[in-house]
Design a protein around this motif. Structure first.
Motif, PDB file in Angstrom:
ATOM      1  N   PHE A 168       0.748  -1.266  -0.204  1.00  0.00           N
ATOM      2  CA  PHE A 168       0.096  -0.064   0.169  1.00  0.00           C
ATOM      3  C   PHE A 168       0.770   1.255   0.155  1.00  0.00           C
ATOM      4  CE2 PHE A 168      -2.651  -3.159   1.699  1.00  0.00           C
ATOM      5  CZ  PHE A 168      -4.142  -2.878   1.342  1.00  0.00           C
ATOM      6  N   VAL A 169       0.779   2.158  -0.848  1.00  0.00           N
ATOM      7  CA  VAL A 169       1.034   3.516  -0.623  1.00  0.00           C
ATOM      8  C   VAL A 169       0.036   4.538  -0.387  1.00  0.00           C
ATOM      9  CG1 VAL A 169       2.362   5.313  -2.327  1.00  0.00           C
ATOM     10  CG2 VAL A 169       2.721   2.743  -2.743  1.00  0.00           C
ATOM     11  N   SER A 170       0.391   5.043   0.742  1.00  0.00           N
ATOM     12  CA  SER A 170      -0.575   6.479   1.210  1.00  0.00           C
ATOM     13  C   SER A 170       0.153   7.789   1.405  1.00  0.00           C
ATOM     14  CB  SER A 170      -1.207   6.069   2.424  1.00  0.00           C
ATOM     15  OG  SER A 170      -1.816   4.449   2.082  1.00  0.00           O
ATOM     16  N   VAL A 171      -0.543   8.882   1.574  1.00  0.00           N
ATOM     17  CA  VAL A 171      -0.130   9.874   2.083  1.00  0.00           C
ATOM     18  C   VAL A 171      -0.499   9.921   3.461  1.00  0.00           C
ATOM     19  CG1 VAL A 171      -2.047  11.348   1.423  1.00  0.00           C
ATOM     20  CG2 VAL A 171       0.012  12.563   1.732  1.00  0.00           C
ATOM     21  N   ASP A 172       0.129  10.470   4.452  1.00  0.00           N
ATOM     22  CA  ASP A 172      -0.261  10.589   5.798  1.00  0.00           C
ATOM     23  C   ASP A 172      -1.469  11.599   5.979  1.00  0.00           C
ATOM     24  OD1 ASP A 172      -0.664  10.779   8.668  1.00  0.00           O
ATOM     25  OD2 ASP A 172       1.757  10.381   8.729  1.00  0.00           O
ATOM     26  N   HIS A 173      -2.574  11.056   5.938  1.00  0.00           N
ATOM     27  CA  HIS A 173      -3.842  12.027   6.085  1.00  0.00           C
ATOM     28  C   HIS A 173      -3.811  12.534   7.425  1.00  0.00           C
ATOM     29  CE1 HIS A 173      -4.924   9.824   2.339  1.00  0.00           C
ATOM     30  NE2 HIS A 173      -5.639  11.087   1.938  1.00  0.00           N
ATOM     31  N   LEU A 174      -3.601  11.796   8.393  1.00  0.00           N
ATOM     32  CA  LEU A 174      -3.378  12.089   9.744  1.00  0.00           C
ATOM     33  C   LEU A 174      -2.636  13.521   9.966  1.00  0.00           C
ATOM     34  CD1 LEU A 174      -3.973   9.769  12.889  1.00  0.00           C
ATOM     35  CD2 LEU A 174      -2.123  11.797  13.082  1.00  0.00           C
ATOM     36  N   ALA A 175      -1.327  13.373   9.302  1.00  0.00           N
ATOM     37  CA  ALA A 175      -0.414  14.585   9.703  1.00  0.00           C
ATOM     38  C   ALA A 175      -0.883  15.522   8.995  1.00  0.00           C
ATOM     39  CB  ALA A 175       0.894  14.123   9.008  1.00  0.00           C
ATOM     40  N   ALA A 176      -1.605  15.332   7.687  1.00  0.00           N
ATOM     41  CA  ALA A 176      -2.144  16.347   6.844  1.00  0.00           C
ATOM     42  C   ALA A 176      -3.075  17.356   7.659  1.00  0.00           C
ATOM     43  CB  ALA A 176      -3.015  15.967   5.472  1.00  0.00           C
ATOM     44  N   ALA A 177      -3.998  16.640   8.245  1.00  0.00           N
ATOM     45  CA  ALA A 177      -5.071  17.464   8.744  1.00  0.00           C
ATOM     46  C   ALA A 177      -4.519  18.253  10.053  1.00  0.00           C
ATOM     47  CB  ALA A 177      -6.263  16.465   9.466  1.00  0.00           C
ATOM     48  N   ARG A 178      -3.311  17.710  10.774  1.00  0.00           N
ATOM     49  CA  ARG A 178      -2.677  18.345  11.640  1.00  0.00           C
ATOM     50  C   ARG A 178      -2.156  19.332  11.247  1.00  0.00           C
ATOM     51  NH1 ARG A 178      -0.103  13.869  15.665  1.00  0.00           N
ATOM     52  NH2 ARG A 178       0.615  15.771  16.744  1.00  0.00           N
ATOM     53  N   LEU A 179      -1.345  19.365   9.982  1.00  0.00           N
ATOM     54  CA  LEU A 179      -0.545  20.374   9.624  1.00  0.00           C
ATOM     55  C   LEU A 179      -1.565  21.687   9.083  1.00  0.00           C
ATOM     56  CD1 LEU A 179       1.831  18.855   6.920  1.00  0.00           C
ATOM     57  CD2 LEU A 179       2.460  20.433   8.759  1.00  0.00           C
ATOM     58  N   ALA A 180      -2.798  21.364   8.589  1.00  0.00           N
ATOM     59  CA  ALA A 180      -3.481  22.403   8.150  1.00  0.00           C
ATOM     60  C   ALA A 180      -4.192  23.087   9.361  1.00  0.00           C
ATOM     61  CB  ALA A 180      -4.916  21.629   7.347  1.00  0.00           C
TER      62      ALA A 180
END
Length: 340
Positions: A168-180
């Motif tokens: 599986f290849v994923s972007v870190d959606h959890l980190a994305a929300a935290r960044l925003a």
């Protein structure tokens, strides 16, 4: 063929055009075109790429024999992030000698299962699934177990499930929300809302998780909708009604919908409402105002997906695990200080 033209589709390309594009001499282009020795593989590739860019047909001796077919299944092409992934995957496959077969689901038309069946019938060597049913927690994962049982290697992009043994290849959606959210909090916003896709999707669930880690008591400021402009507009209207001065969106398309919702209320972006998108898909920089967004590393993710798949195709199983890529906050003109 020192100075003779290359004929293609009735258009004459001087060797100088190709030489300029490739950054080599005309003599080098001539050697490549005529299959002469004394040219490195990298230079040969640069000349071939220049011909492709300029729209000239490759001479027969430069046409690569395909190593096989690789299927790529995307949910749609109307969201620019999917063509972006397709382009990267197709470029890497072509460079490695494979022929990519792009398949797109259509509402009321071909489903993922039908497209998979068609690809298997055509004898593909492997399949890349981008944001497919694997990302839907309510979908039956047996379809992938059966596919593996038929000896077809595959790799999944964005949407991990422990029920399927595959890379599986994923972007870190959890980190994305935290960044925003952290970016908006630093700008002084106290009421930050999250507009994301349906609850059943893994990326949406992970964004909610990241959001609530930064805003522990703000579950009431999460709005689930569709990953579309209209979905973003509906979610934004609900969140603006709850007094939000800043919105984090699950896709750039949703962010466009949020900006539309704000403007229809006579609000200015970013003076009255700040909006953050997700993807940093092509053309986003031309939005008005230019969109602050979370960038997915599409190039790196696409390359990793293809390399993992080709390992499997070559008989060396890639790790059946999730490769997680870090997103990046790109600050532009759609976010500003909290209105006073």
């Amino acid at each position: 063929m020192a100075l003779s033209p290359v004929e293609s589709h009735g258009v004459t390309a001087r060797l100088s055009d190709i030489a300029n594009q490739a950054g080599v001499s005309e003599a080098t282009v001539s050697r490549v075109v005529n299959g002469k020795p004394g040219v490195s593989a990298a230079t040969r590739q640069a000349v071939v790429a220049a011909m492709d860019v300029l729209g000239y047909e490759r001479p027969p001796r430069l046409r690569q024999r395909s190593a096989g077919l690789i299927g790529l299944i995307t949910p749609e092409l109307s969201n620019p992030i999917f063509p972006a992934f397709a382009q990267v995957v197709e470029q890497v496959l072509t460079r490695d000698g494979y022929t990519p077969v792009l398949c797109t689901q259509t509402p009321g038309g071909s489903t993922e299962d039908q497209l998979t069946e068609m690809l298997v019938d055509r004898g593909v060597n492997g399949i890349v699934f981008v944001s497919g049913l694997h990302a839907d927690t309510t979908a039956d994962m047996d379809r992938y177990v059966k596919l593996a049982g038929r000896g077809v290697p595959f790799v999944m992009v964005n949407g991990f499930t422990a029920k399927v043994s595959a890379p599986f290849v994923s972007v870190d959606h959890l980190a994305a929300a935290r960044l925003a959210v952290s970016h908006l909090v630093e700008l002084g916003h106290e009421k930050v809302g999250l507009a994301v896709g349906p609850r059943r999707f893994v990326p949406a669930q992970r964004m909610v998780e990241g959001f609530t880690l930064v805003r522990p008591r703000a579950e009431h400021l999460v709005e689930h909708s569709l990953f579309t402009v209209e979905g973003g507009q509906a979610a934004a209207n609900a969140l603006l009604d709850r007094g939000c001065t800043a919105l984090v969106c699950g896709s750039d398309l949703m962010a466009f919908g949020a900006i539309r919702a704000a403007r229809q209320r006579g609000l200015d972006v970013p003076r009255d409402v700040s909006v953050v998108g997700f993807d940093d898909s092509p053309l986003i920089v031309f939005a008005d105002p230019p969109l602050t967004t979370i960038r997915q590393p599409v190039e790196a993710m696409g390359q990793a997906a293809v390399h993992a798949l080709l390992e499997e195709v070559g008989g060396t199983p890639a790790p059946h695990a999730e490769f997680v890529f870090q997103p990046e906050l790109v600050v532009r003109g759609s976010t500003g200080a909290r209105p006073r």
